[in-house]
Write an enzyme that holds these catalytic residues in place. Structure first.
Site, short mmCIF file in Angstrom:
data_model
loop_
_atom_site.label_atom_id
_atom_site.label_comp_id
_atom_site.label_asym_id
_atom_site.label_seq_id
_atom_site.Cartn_x
_atom_site.Cartn_y
_atom_site.Cartn_z
CB SER A 180 -0.74 0.01 1.26
OG SER A 180 -1.62 1.46 1.17
CE1 TYR A 216 -4.48 -2.12 4.54
CE2 TYR A 216 -3.62 0.28 4.01
CZ TYR A 216 -3.98 -1.18 3.60
OH TYR A 216 -3.98 -1.37 2.15
#
Length: 180
Positions: free
Chosen positions: A55, A68
């Site tokens: 990500s 996350y």
């Protein structure tokens, strides 16, 4: 291509440890398990490419994404170290870093699966961040991610980290990296 992932948007105080473990189970341990399953055959063949979809949150710190981001940073560290091991046998390990993809169900699925019970002291902070995020003009499409994965697999000299999407590429450049 390890593309399974679970998202989470919440501050640490609003996140149950069971949800943190679930997130790491998918985002980190799932990729490790799949890699462990395929690596022996790649090693024997002395070829192959392992692509872990991480990500763009690992490029710069963002609010309400600490858990996350930590899971994706762990995936990055795993992949970079694995690349050194796998290279002994002609196998490449690489990362693709997608940006925000509002046209996909990723964000909605994260809320349904992980919840979004923001603690009151943080609610204005998170709300302001979400407003800023939604007003952005650069995003990532599924096609951007597919193209980045394709380039990573087919180009032997692909970099370790390939940003996918206009927003990810901007952040990557701002962090001092060149975008191929």
């Amino acid at each position: 291509v390890n593309n399974a992932g679970v998202g989470m948007l919440n501050v640490l105080e609003g996140t149950e440890m069971s949800k943190i473990r679930e997130l790491f189970e998918t985002n980190v341990f799932g990729a490790m398990a799949m890699t462990k399953a395929v690596l022996p055959q790649m090693r024997i063949r002395r070829s192959g490419v392992i692509v872990n979809v991480s990500s763009s949150v690992t490029i710069k710190p963002l609010p309400a994404l600490s858990v996350y981001s930590a899971s994706k940073a762990a995936l990055n560290a795993f992949t970079e170290s694995l690349a050194l091991e796998a290279a002994l046998f002609g196998v490449r390990a690489k990362l693709v870093l997608p940006g925000s993809a509002p046209t996909t169900g990723f964000g909605k699925n994260a809320v349904v699966r992980m919840g979004m019970d923001i603690p009151e002291p943080y609610s204005a902070f998170v709300h302001d961040y979400l407003t800023t995020l939604r007003s952005g003009t650069e995003f990532t499409t599924p096609e951007d991610v597919a193209e980045a994965v394709w380039r990573t697999v087919t180009e032997p000299e692909a970099p370790m980290k390939t940003p996918a999407g206009a927003d990810a590429q901007t952040w990557f450049r701002e962090a001092g990296h060149s975008v191929a």
